[in-house]
Structures are given as C-alpha cells and as structure tokens.
Scaffold this active site. Sequence first.
Site, PDB file in Angstrom:
ATOM      1  N   CYS A  49       7.463 -28.289  -0.361  1.00  0.00           N
ATOM      2  CA  CYS A  49       7.154 -29.185  -1.291  1.00  0.00           C
ATOM      3  C   CYS A  49       7.425 -28.422  -2.701  1.00  0.00           C
ATOM      4  O   CYS A  49       7.777 -29.059  -3.932  1.00  0.00           O
ATOM      5  CB  CYS A  49       6.038 -30.127  -1.384  1.00  0.00           C
ATOM      6  SG  CYS A  49       6.268 -30.997   0.685  1.00  0.00           S
ATOM      7  N   HIS A  73      13.988 -40.685 -14.299  1.00  0.00           N
ATOM      8  CA  HIS A  73      14.568 -40.138 -14.452  1.00  0.00           C
ATOM      9  C   HIS A  73      13.861 -38.392 -15.537  1.00  0.00           C
ATOM     10  O   HIS A  73      15.166 -37.956 -16.462  1.00  0.00           O
ATOM     11  CB  HIS A  73      16.091 -40.212 -15.555  1.00  0.00           C
ATOM     12  CG  HIS A  73      16.782 -40.728 -14.225  1.00  0.00           C
ATOM     13  ND1 HIS A  73      16.829 -42.486 -13.756  1.00  0.00           N
ATOM     14  CD2 HIS A  73      18.054 -40.599 -13.872  1.00  0.00           C
ATOM     15  CE1 HIS A  73      17.371 -42.972 -12.871  1.00  0.00           C
ATOM     16  NE2 HIS A  73      18.050 -41.646 -12.961  1.00  0.00           N
ATOM     17  N   GLU A 115       6.666 -42.504  -1.659  1.00  0.00           N
ATOM     18  CA  GLU A 115       7.390 -41.685  -2.496  1.00  0.00           C
ATOM     19  C   GLU A 115       8.839 -42.036  -0.730  1.00  0.00           C
ATOM     20  O   GLU A 115       8.762 -41.910  -0.225  1.00  0.00           O
ATOM     21  CB  GLU A 115       6.627 -40.403  -1.796  1.00  0.00           C
ATOM     22  CG  GLU A 115       7.049 -39.261  -2.463  1.00  0.00           C
ATOM     23  CD  GLU A 115       6.508 -38.620  -2.462  1.00  0.00           C
ATOM     24  OE1 GLU A 115       6.336 -37.656  -1.478  1.00  0.00           O
ATOM     25  OE2 GLU A 115       5.797 -37.969  -3.261  1.00  0.00           O
TER      26      GLU A 115
HETATM   27 ZN   LIG Z   1       8.036 -34.730  -2.591  1.00  0.00          ZN
END
Ligand SMILES: [Zn+2]
Length: 160
Positions: free
Chosen positions: A28, A71, A147
């Site tokens: 990550c 964004h 997520e």
């Molecule tokens: Zn992530």
Amino acid sequence: MNSYITIDGWRSNIRFSSAHIIHEYEKCGRLHGHTYAVHVKVFGKPDSKGIILDFAVLKDTLRAITDKLDHRILIPDKSSIIKIEKKDKSVKIQALGKTFVFPKNDCIFLPIESTSAENLAELILERLIDKTDLPNTIESIEIGVDEGYGQGARISKKIK
Ligand SMILES: [Zn+2]
C-alpha cells in the site's frame, strides 16, 4: 424498540474516487486508488411525523463532505512517519526512502494519521455531526467507508 434509518453509499451514489498511499505497508506504500462508498445508519426515535432524520438532508450533507475528497490525492496531515513539504503550487511527500511530488491543488490535506478506511470513516462521521442539525431524538450515528466493493470500516458514535 430500536429503530434506525440507513443509506447505502453504493446504491445511493455517495461515492468518491481518490488516490492515496499507506506508507506503513509495503504494497500500500505505492500510490494507488480506490472508489470509496460511504454508508450511514442513524439510530433514534421517529418524530411525530414518523421520521428519524430526512434522507435528503443526510445525503446532501454526505455528498458535500465526499465531494471535497473526490478525485484528489488524500494526504494525512497528522502522519508521524511522512514528511510533508508544502510549497506554493506543489507538495513534496517523503517517507521510507521514497519521494512523491504532487500538484498542491490535486491534494486534500486531512487531519488524520493515515488515510485508512477506519480513519476516513471517523473523519466523515465527525464532519457529518458537525454539519447536521441533529434533533435530540437521535441516539447514535454509524458511518461506514468501503474501500472498493465488499470491504470497509465502520465506526459509530453515541450522540446522547
Ligand atoms: Zn489503499
């Protein structure tokens, strides 16, 4: 009796797409993105009209909060492991031997330690409570941040 209203961010289109880095983890720690969905549950007693809280108000408020994240590159302003150097038009991020430079306007700086779904959920919950005129019949609010589809964090706070 225990009642609540609920909004599913995927189906009600309360979503945002953002880029982030979780510096604490190797995989990550590379710049990547997610489409996030924000869910809410509001626990409380219905008023004399039978309503706990107006869905439209709740959705508008959540959209106003998530529009600011959409964004953008999410930057955890309170991180203890990254060094953030803000210039006029750019921002330089250094962590664990890596350097990233982004246009400042593409970033949003958040008062959290890392941009995990858990921390984003807490931030959105605090902002929602802050921006909403809550009647005293509301008992608690839960925010969920997914997520991507199928995984996410949930956090709740007692209001009274
Ligand atoms: Zn992530």
